[in-house]
Design an enzyme around this catalytic site. Structure first.
Site, PDB file in Angstrom:
ATOM      1  N   LYS A   1     -52.363  40.210  40.313  1.00 18.26           N
ATOM      2  CA  LYS A   1     -53.190  39.108  39.561  1.00 18.26           C
ATOM      3  C   LYS A   1     -53.912  39.605  38.289  1.00 18.26           C
ATOM      4  CE  LYS A   1     -54.021  36.784  43.991  1.00 18.26           C
ATOM      5  NZ  LYS A   1     -55.234  36.095  44.990  1.00 18.26           N
TER       6      LYS A   1
ATOM      7  N   ASP B   1     -57.756  29.518  43.313  1.00 19.47           N
ATOM      8  CA  ASP B   1     -58.429  29.591  44.269  1.00 19.47           C
ATOM      9  C   ASP B   1     -59.748  28.818  44.272  1.00 19.47           C
ATOM     10  OD1 ASP B   1     -56.794  31.224  45.658  1.00 19.47           O
ATOM     11  OD2 ASP B   1     -57.706  33.221  44.725  1.00 19.47           O
TER      12      ASP B   1
ATOM     13  N   ALA C   1     -61.927  36.818  45.105  1.00 20.23           N
ATOM     14  CA  ALA C   1     -61.971  35.739  46.097  1.00 20.23           C
ATOM     15  C   ALA C   1     -63.348  35.237  45.870  1.00 20.23           C
ATOM     16  CB  ALA C   1     -61.454  35.936  47.254  1.00 20.23           C
TER      17      ALA C   1
ATOM     18  N   ASN D   1     -73.239  41.879  48.993  1.00 20.00           N
ATOM     19  CA  ASN D   1     -71.898  42.898  48.939  1.00 20.00           C
ATOM     20  C   ASN D   1     -72.388  44.040  49.327  1.00 20.00           C
ATOM     21  OD1 ASN D   1     -69.086  42.645  48.368  1.00 20.00           O
ATOM     22  ND2 ASN D   1     -69.564  44.143  46.922  1.00 20.00           N
ATOM     23  N   ARG D   2     -71.315  44.730  50.277  1.00 19.88           N
ATOM     24  CA  ARG D   2     -71.539  46.054  50.558  1.00 19.88           C
ATOM     25  C   ARG D   2     -71.733  46.991  49.440  1.00 19.88           C
ATOM     26  NH1 ARG D   2     -66.435  48.484  53.436  1.00 19.88           N
ATOM     27  NH2 ARG D   2     -65.435  48.179  51.215  1.00 19.88           N
TER      28      ARG D   2
END
Ligand code: ATR
Length: 288
Positions: free
Chosen positions: A71, A107, A137, A157-158
């Site tokens: 991508k 997306d 995403a 986010n981690r």
């Protein structure tokens, strides 16, 4: 043969590519709309992708979908990068127009279209919106939410440095909360999206407390293997509206089909069921 009678061909490229459900989706539409076209899978190795895309029309294609791991390469290869692809820094849909390679990322469209279908009133109460994840995403979804009128999107986010990159890219509408604050982020939330790969082919679940969210909260998951992730099951058990990842996959295919074949296809219940059955079959065989 006149150009109008040339059979149009599109494909999906990836490495590996056998798992892709795009041929089934586009093949169903080609048949349904009686279009004399073709949509195939093309296994393209990472070393070959730039060359393949540079000669897409020589390979006989009017455009293609792009999946993992190409991508970002597809984004770089494009002559014309549309806004959704710029927002994500990656492209999943390419087409040739006036001799130039165009790239977008559908997306965003796929997520927003399915959210509107499954939860048409999600925005009515100006909800607290939480996105878990900061990968490609998540960026596509955040772009859609901000463009769709959200004034604030909370991002967890981690790896917090990645969440900071999202904030740097999208600006002040992004509010960062640390991974350890994830339950505080849930308090009163009206839309919660798992945009991580947690739950894919496993019983894992984002570790958040859904008892804290608003009773009208909509919960979404980009993962569609399994169709009902542990996260969606927890939301369902709590009586919340859920939006699964399979619908997003189907809707993201719509703009590409229209570009290549000239007909805007509809995501029908029959198509959803056919792909859902295929996902279930592959889940059964992988657990054998
Ligand atoms: P994609 O482009 O499909 O979004 P990606 O860019 O690799 O894929 O992003 C995957 C996302 O899932 C990231 O937000 C990742 O978090 P990190 O940035 O910390 O890696 C998240 N993710 C993957 N596995 C995870 C796990 N076990 N726990 C929490 N987050 C996870």
């Amino acid at each position: 043969m006149t150009p109008a009678s040339v059979k149009k061909r599109a494909c999906v490229i990836g490495w590996p590519i056998e798992h892709s459900r795009s041929p089934m989706i586009h093949g169903t539409w080609l048949k349904q709309y009686g279009i004399d076209g073709a949509y195939t899978r093309e296994a393209v190795q990472p070393d070959d992708v730039m060359d393949f895309l540079a000669h897409l029309s020589r390979h006989g294609f009017v455009g293609c979908n792009v999946t993992v791991p190409h991508k970002e390469a597809a984004y770089k290869a494009a002559d014309v990068k549309h806004d959704a692809a710029r927002a994500v820094g990656a492209a999943n849909t390419l087409w040739i127009e006036d001799g130039k390679l165009h790239a977008t990322n559908t997306d965003t469209y796929g997520f927003m279209a399915y959210l509107k279908q499954k939860a048409p009133n999600w925005q009515q109460a100006d909800p607290r919106v939480v996105v878990i994840g900061a990968g490609g995403a998540a960026r596509a979804i955040i772009y859609g939410l901000i463009n769709g009128g959200c004034d604030e999107v909370i991002v967890l986010n981690r790896t917090e440095a990645r969440a900071e990159q999202v904030r740097a890219h999208f600006g002040e509408k992004i509010k960062l909360m640390s991974w350890s604050q994830c339950n505080d982020a849930m308090t009163g939330a009206g839309l919660v999206i798992n945009a991580t790969s947690v739950g894919m082919n496993s019983e894992d679940c984002p570790d958040v407390d859904l008892t804290r969210v608003d009773d009208a909260c909509v919960v979404s998951d980009i993962v569609y293997t399994p169709l009902e992730t542990a996260f969606l099951k927890a939301a369902h058990d709590r009586g919340l509206t859920t939006v699964d990842g399979l619908g997003m996959l189907l809707h993201q295919a719509v703009p590409g089909f229209e570009k290549w074949f000239g007909v805007r296809p509809t995501v029908t219940d029959d198509l959803y069921q056919a792909i859902a059955d295929d996902v279930r079959r592959s889940q059964c065989s992988s657990s054998d």
